[in-house]
Design a protein around this motif. Structure first.
Motif, PDB file in Angstrom:
ATOM      1  N   PRO A 247      38.128  31.312  12.908  1.00  0.00           N
ATOM      2  CA  PRO A 247      39.149  31.828  13.825  1.00  0.00           C
ATOM      3  C   PRO A 247      38.712  33.032  14.662  1.00  0.00           C
ATOM      4  O   PRO A 247      39.214  33.210  15.766  1.00  0.00           O
ATOM      5  N   ILE A 248      37.808  33.859  14.128  1.00  0.00           N
ATOM      6  CA  ILE A 248      37.344  35.002  14.931  1.00  0.00           C
ATOM      7  C   ILE A 248      36.650  34.502  16.188  1.00  0.00           C
ATOM      8  O   ILE A 248      36.948  34.937  17.305  1.00  0.00           O
ATOM      9  N   TYR A 249      35.727  33.565  16.002  1.00  0.00           N
ATOM     10  CA  TYR A 249      35.037  32.997  17.155  1.00  0.00           C
ATOM     11  C   TYR A 249      36.011  32.221  18.033  1.00  0.00           C
ATOM     12  O   TYR A 249      35.973  32.322  19.261  1.00  0.00           O
ATOM     13  N   GLY A 250      36.881  31.442  17.409  1.00  0.00           N
ATOM     14  CA  GLY A 250      37.811  30.613  18.174  1.00  0.00           C
ATOM     15  C   GLY A 250      38.687  31.422  19.102  1.00  0.00           C
ATOM     16  O   GLY A 250      38.800  31.120  20.299  1.00  0.00           O
ATOM     17  N   ALA A 251      39.321  32.472  18.566  1.00  0.00           N
ATOM     18  CA  ALA A 251      40.223  33.286  19.378  1.00  0.00           C
ATOM     19  C   ALA A 251      39.455  34.022  20.479  1.00  0.00           C
ATOM     20  O   ALA A 251      39.903  34.097  21.628  1.00  0.00           O
ATOM     21  N   THR A 252      38.295  34.556  20.110  1.00  0.00           N
ATOM     22  CA  THR A 252      37.482  35.278  21.094  1.00  0.00           C
ATOM     23  C   THR A 252      37.017  34.345  22.202  1.00  0.00           C
ATOM     24  O   THR A 252      37.055  34.697  23.386  1.00  0.00           O
ATOM     25  N   SER A 253      36.575  33.162  21.816  1.00  0.00           N
ATOM     26  CA  SER A 253      36.071  32.200  22.791  1.00  0.00           C
ATOM     27  C   SER A 253      37.159  31.768  23.767  1.00  0.00           C
ATOM     28  O   SER A 253      36.925  31.699  24.983  1.00  0.00           O
ATOM     29  N   VAL A 254      38.338  31.474  23.258  1.00  0.00           N
ATOM     30  CA  VAL A 254      39.442  31.054  24.134  1.00  0.00           C
ATOM     31  C   VAL A 254      39.773  32.162  25.131  1.00  0.00           C
ATOM     32  O   VAL A 254      39.946  31.907  26.334  1.00  0.00           O
ATOM     33  N   VAL A 259      39.327  34.173  30.861  1.00  0.00           N
ATOM     34  CA  VAL A 259      38.994  35.197  31.865  1.00  0.00           C
ATOM     35  C   VAL A 259      37.889  34.696  32.786  1.00  0.00           C
ATOM     36  O   VAL A 259      37.938  34.884  34.015  1.00  0.00           O
ATOM     37  N   PHE A 260      36.862  34.058  32.208  1.00  0.00           N
ATOM     38  CA  PHE A 260      35.753  33.531  33.020  1.00  0.00           C
ATOM     39  C   PHE A 260      36.290  32.506  34.021  1.00  0.00           C
ATOM     40  O   PHE A 260      35.921  32.536  35.211  1.00  0.00           O
ATOM     41  N   LEU A 261      37.153  31.624  33.562  1.00  0.00           N
ATOM     42  CA  LEU A 261      37.712  30.597  34.444  1.00  0.00           C
ATOM     43  C   LEU A 261      38.553  31.234  35.552  1.00  0.00           C
ATOM     44  O   LEU A 261      38.510  30.792  36.708  1.00  0.00           O
ATOM     45  N   TYR A 262      39.274  32.288  35.214  1.00  0.00           N
ATOM     46  CA  TYR A 262      40.067  33.006  36.223  1.00  0.00           C
ATOM     47  C   TYR A 262      39.160  33.584  37.312  1.00  0.00           C
ATOM     48  O   TYR A 262      39.435  33.430  38.513  1.00  0.00           O
ATOM     49  N   PHE A 263      38.076  34.233  36.912  1.00  0.00           N
ATOM     50  CA  PHE A 263      37.144  34.803  37.892  1.00  0.00           C
ATOM     51  C   PHE A 263      36.478  33.705  38.723  1.00  0.00           C
ATOM     52  O   PHE A 263      36.242  33.876  39.928  1.00  0.00           O
ATOM     53  N   ALA A 264      36.142  32.580  38.077  1.00  0.00           N
ATOM     54  CA  ALA A 264      35.532  31.465  38.809  1.00  0.00           C
ATOM     55  C   ALA A 264      36.497  30.890  39.843  1.00  0.00           C
ATOM     56  O   ALA A 264      36.088  30.512  40.953  1.00  0.00           O
ATOM     57  N   PHE A 287      31.050  40.251  34.716  1.00  0.00           N
ATOM     58  CA  PHE A 287      31.746  39.766  33.519  1.00  0.00           C
ATOM     59  C   PHE A 287      30.929  38.727  32.775  1.00  0.00           C
ATOM     60  O   PHE A 287      30.986  38.656  31.533  1.00  0.00           O
ATOM     61  N   SER A 288      30.169  37.912  33.498  1.00  0.00           N
ATOM     62  CA  SER A 288      29.404  36.837  32.845  1.00  0.00           C
ATOM     63  C   SER A 288      28.405  37.391  31.837  1.00  0.00           C
ATOM     64  O   SER A 288      28.133  36.761  30.806  1.00  0.00           O
ATOM     65  N   ILE A 289      27.860  38.568  32.099  1.00  0.00           N
ATOM     66  CA  ILE A 289      26.924  39.192  31.159  1.00  0.00           C
ATOM     67  C   ILE A 289      27.669  39.660  29.914  1.00  0.00           C
ATOM     68  O   ILE A 289      27.254  39.392  28.781  1.00  0.00           O
ATOM     69  N   LEU A 290      28.795  40.341  30.126  1.00  0.00           N
ATOM     70  CA  LEU A 290      29.624  40.777  29.002  1.00  0.00           C
ATOM     71  C   LEU A 290      30.108  39.576  28.197  1.00  0.00           C
ATOM     72  O   LEU A 290      30.138  39.607  26.957  1.00  0.00           O
ATOM     73  N   TYR A 291      30.461  38.519  28.891  1.00  0.00           N
ATOM     74  CA  TYR A 291      30.957  37.286  28.264  1.00  0.00           C
ATOM     75  C   TYR A 291      29.991  36.765  27.208  1.00  0.00           C
ATOM     76  O   TYR A 291      30.381  36.487  26.072  1.00  0.00           O
ATOM     77  N   LEU A 292      28.723  36.661  27.570  1.00  0.00           N
ATOM     78  CA  LEU A 292      27.752  36.087  26.646  1.00  0.00           C
ATOM     79  C   LEU A 292      27.513  36.997  25.444  1.00  0.00           C
ATOM     80  O   LEU A 292      27.403  36.527  24.306  1.00  0.00           O
ATOM     81  N   PHE A 293      27.446  38.300  25.689  1.00  0.00           N
ATOM     82  CA  PHE A 293      27.257  39.246  24.591  1.00  0.00           C
ATOM     83  C   PHE A 293      28.418  39.166  23.593  1.00  0.00           C
ATOM     84  O   PHE A 293      28.217  39.080  22.381  1.00  0.00           O
ATOM     85  N   VAL A 294      29.647  39.199  24.095  1.00  0.00           N
ATOM     86  CA  VAL A 294      30.820  39.203  23.217  1.00  0.00           C
ATOM     87  C   VAL A 294      30.974  37.861  22.512  1.00  0.00           C
ATOM     88  O   VAL A 294      31.322  37.801  21.321  1.00  0.00           O
TER      89      VAL A 294
END
Length: 308
Positions: A247-254, A259-264, A287-294
């Motif tokens: 669930p940690i990964y799941g919630a974070t990923s969603v 947010v990524f889709l919104y920016f796209a 954001f894409s850089i932060l996205y991959l790290f998080v």
């Protein structure tokens, strides 16, 4: 596959004194940061365990291998870097390192990293590392980049290997989960890099590199960013419903993918043509850089933080 010879079009720049910082710059340390991080996440997330010293050695080999690929890339593209504003100060176009030294440095690092990886971990991890160096230095840099606007689509595989190598260093195999970790970065690379290429389009035009904005135009590139974001979102969320992550990964990923889709979407709807006005593109790139790290940090947290 026919390879074109290393360009020799730029007159040699008078040699200037170089030091360790110039050699370090050849390894593209900013890129290496992401490489090391995703490789470490793949290594930690892998089932089982690895001795800390061997794990450190594996990550060191991946970092050195990435540095080798970066040095070979700069050796081959010295003339191109000299034409582009954001790369003109690199060691080779700046005359602080000779092309011969850069080539020897890159080849030496390549052999060292692959051999040490094989000795410290296993043959599979070493083989993938060797192929990743070859793919970036030869397939992407020498073959794809100067020839096709799809260079970053196929070439994105080069940056997707680190978590796969980290996983293989622990397990000695490649299964569905590391393949998904590979797919996430592979699909993330086009929207990430195309966002950058939109506001540095002039640089690529000057260097005669067929990046998508140069060949297909700004509007088409924006549509492609949105189109490639969709499968990336699917791949990034997939480990959760497939049972490979909790669930940690799941919630974070969603959340991250929303947010990524919104920016796209904002990029796709943008109509600005001046680089200085491309705020949506710059926000997506940042954001894409932060996205991959998080996203990858959440994968590790999911592995290390047991939930009742």
């Amino acid at each position: 596959m026919t390879l074109i010879p290393a360009p020799e079009t730029v007159a040699p720049t008078p040699a200037m004194p170089s030091d360790w910082r110039d050699l370090f710059a050849l390894t593209k340390p900013r890129v290496m940061t992401l490489v090391v991080f995703t490789a470490l996440c793949g290594l930690i997330a892998a089932p089982g365990g690895i001795h800390p010293i061997l794990g450190f050695t594996a990550i060191l080999c991946i970092a050195v291998g990435a540095g080798a690929a970066g040095a070979l890339n700069q050796w081959y593209e010295a003339d191109i870097d000299a034409k582009m504003k954001r790369t003109a100060s690199r060691p080779l176009p700046g005359g602080r390192v000779s092309r011969e030294s850069a080539l020897h440095f890159g080849v030496g690092l390549s052999f060292f990293s692959v051999i040490l990886m094989g000795v410290a971990t296993n043959v599979l991890a070493a083989a993938i590392l060797a192929f990743s160096i070859f793919f970036y230095a030869v397939v992407y840099t020498m073959w794809l980049k100067p020839r096709t606007a799809q260079n970053i689509v196929i070439g994105g595989a080069a940056g997707a290997f680190p978590p796969l190598i980290g996983w293989a260093a622990v397990t000695g195999d490649v299964t569905v989960m590391p393949a998904l970790l590979f797919a996430i970065i592979f699909l993330w690379t086009p929207p990430h890099f195309w966002a950058l290429s939109l506001f540095v389009k002039i640089d690529y035009e000057k260097a005669n590199i067929p990046m998508l904005p140069v060949v297909a135009g700004i509007a088409s590139t924006r549509r492609h960013i949105l189109l490639y974001t969709l499968p990336m979102v699917a791949a990034a969320i997939a480990p959760w419903p497939l049972g490979f992550a909790g669930p940690i990964y799941g919630a974070t990923s969603v959340a991250l993918n929303a947010v990524f889709l919104y920016f796209a979407l904002r990029v796709a709807m943008s109509r600005t043509t001046e680089p200085k006005d491309m705020k949506a593109e710059k926000k997506l790139f940042g954001f894409s850089i932060l996205y991959l790290f998080v996203l990858y940090a959440a994968l590790v947290a999911d592995r290390l933080v047991p939930l009742a």
